[in-house]
Design an enzyme around this catalytic site. Structure first.
Site, short mmCIF file in Angstrom:
data_model
loop_
_atom_site.label_atom_id
_atom_site.label_comp_id
_atom_site.label_asym_id
_atom_site.label_seq_id
_atom_site.Cartn_x
_atom_site.Cartn_y
_atom_site.Cartn_z
CG ASN A 1 -1.75 1.22 1.36
OD1 ASN A 1 -1.80 2.04 0.43
ND2 ASN A 1 -2.43 1.38 2.48
CD1 TRP A 2 3.49 0.81 -2.75
CD2 TRP A 2 3.49 1.81 -4.77
NE1 TRP A 2 4.13 -0.03 -3.64
CE2 TRP A 2 4.14 0.56 -4.88
CE3 TRP A 2 3.37 2.61 -5.91
CZ2 TRP A 2 4.67 0.10 -6.09
CZ3 TRP A 2 3.90 2.15 -7.11
CH2 TRP A 2 4.54 0.91 -7.21
CE LYS A 3 -0.22 3.06 4.73
NZ LYS A 3 -0.12 3.12 6.19
CD GLU B 1 -2.77 5.35 6.94
OE1 GLU B 1 -2.79 5.33 5.70
OE2 GLU B 1 -1.85 4.87 7.62
N GLY C 1 2.97 2.17 10.89
CA GLY C 1 4.01 3.20 10.74
C GLY C 1 4.74 3.55 12.02
CB SER D 1 5.48 -1.96 12.22
OG SER D 1 5.14 -0.61 12.46
N GLY E 1 2.97 -1.06 4.30
CA GLY E 1 3.03 0.36 3.97
C GLY E 1 4.46 0.79 3.70
N GLY E 2 5.13 1.29 4.72
CA GLY E 2 6.46 1.86 4.57
C GLY E 2 7.45 0.97 3.83
O1 LIG Z 1 -1.67 -0.52 4.65
C1 LIG Z 1 -0.59 -0.68 5.25
C2 LIG Z 1 -0.50 -0.43 6.66
O2 LIG Z 1 -1.13 0.73 7.05
C3 LIG Z 1 0.82 -0.70 7.30
O3 LIG Z 1 1.69 0.40 7.17
P1 LIG Z 1 3.20 0.24 7.69
O4 LIG Z 1 3.74 -1.01 7.08
O5 LIG Z 1 3.89 1.48 7.24
O6 LIG Z 1 3.11 0.13 9.20
#
Ligand SMILES: O=C[C@H](O)COP(=O)(O)O
Length: 248
Positions: free
Chosen positions: A12-14, A98, A172, A211, A232-233
């Site tokens: 998920n590149w957000k 989010e 995150g 995470s 995510g990150g």
């Molecule tokens: O969609 C992905 C998640 O919100 C996890 O994000 P993260 O891996 O940066 O903690």
């Protein structure tokens, strides 16, 4: 992992990156190998088409991060599920914490969006997860069970819908639940899916997110009923994303 279920590793590149960075990242993921694992990347809306182009000759699937509940109409700034399907997306993330926080998305809204996704032949990836206060109060499993009951539409199992368990406080932050807590929550989600969908609920993929990194992926992805990850990150670096995908 669940025996007989092919894992899904989803990025998920957000709301990150330039167009050039998105194309480079997509190319690098497409060039990688993760035998026995389905790979999915979910770029921001403006990057979907060029990323689709970068993935064309690969097995990596394309997904979006949201869709509207309506198939078309007067909804300024929104994107309809059929539009996503039209440009080659196969999955759509829905109800991410989010979006629940930033856009006030309720379970009912998430369910309506999931119905729209199913109508457009997109696979919904429905996110659930508790806040830190809810976990400390011992309410985590009840909160997630309520979210599942409110968010998953009829037809979810038949379409191979995906559930992503993402504790809000782990996103995150570099913090994760204990392996025992992740295993307990995934077992509870499995039980809820079986209650809702019968035998079909036994084989739906349940992802862990929050995470997830190369350093903790092997242990977390080996837990029962953890059938992949929503990342995510670490999905913004192809090497890290692929390291997680090959951690099985
Ligand atoms: O969609 C992905 C998640 O919100 C996890 O994000 P993260 O891996 O940066 O903690």
């Amino acid at each position: 992992m669940t025996p007989g279920v092919r894992p899904l590793i989803a990025g998920n590149w957000k709301m990150n990156g330039t167009l050039a960075e998105a194309i480079d990242l997509a190319r690098a993921v497409a060039a990688g190998e993760a035998p026995g694992v389905d790979l999915l990347v979910c770029p921001p809306f403006p990057h979907l088409v060029p990323v689709a182009g970068a993935l064309l000759k690969s097995e990596v699937a394309l997904g979006a991060q949201d869709c509207h509940a309506a198939a078309s109409g007067a909804h300024t700034g929104d994107v309809a599920a059929p539009m996503l399907a039209d440009l080659g997306a196969r999955y759509v993330i829905l109800g991410h914490s989010e979006r629940r926080a930033d856009h006030g998305e309720s379970d009912a809204i998430v369910r309506a969006k999931a119905e729209a996704a199913l109508s457009a032949k997109l696979v919904p990836v429905v996110c659930v997860g508790e806040s830190e206060a809810q976990r400390l109060a011992g309410e985590a499993e009840a909160v997630v069970a309520t979210q599942l009951a409110g968010s998953l539409p009829d037809g979810f199992a038949a379409a191979g819908g995906v559930v992503a368990y993402e504790p809000v406080w782990a996103i995150g932050t570099g913090r994760t639940p204990t392996e025992a807590d992740i295993a307990a929550m995934h077992a509870r989600i499995r039980a809820e899916l079986q209650r809702a969908f019968g035998e079909a609920g036994s084989k739906l993929r349940i992802l862990y997110g929050g995470s997830l990194k190369p350093g903790n992926a092997k242990a977390i992805l080996a837990l029962p009923h953890v059938d992949g990850g929503l990342i995510g990150g670490a999905s913004l670096k192809a090497a890290d994303f692929l390291a997680i995908a090959t951690a099985y």
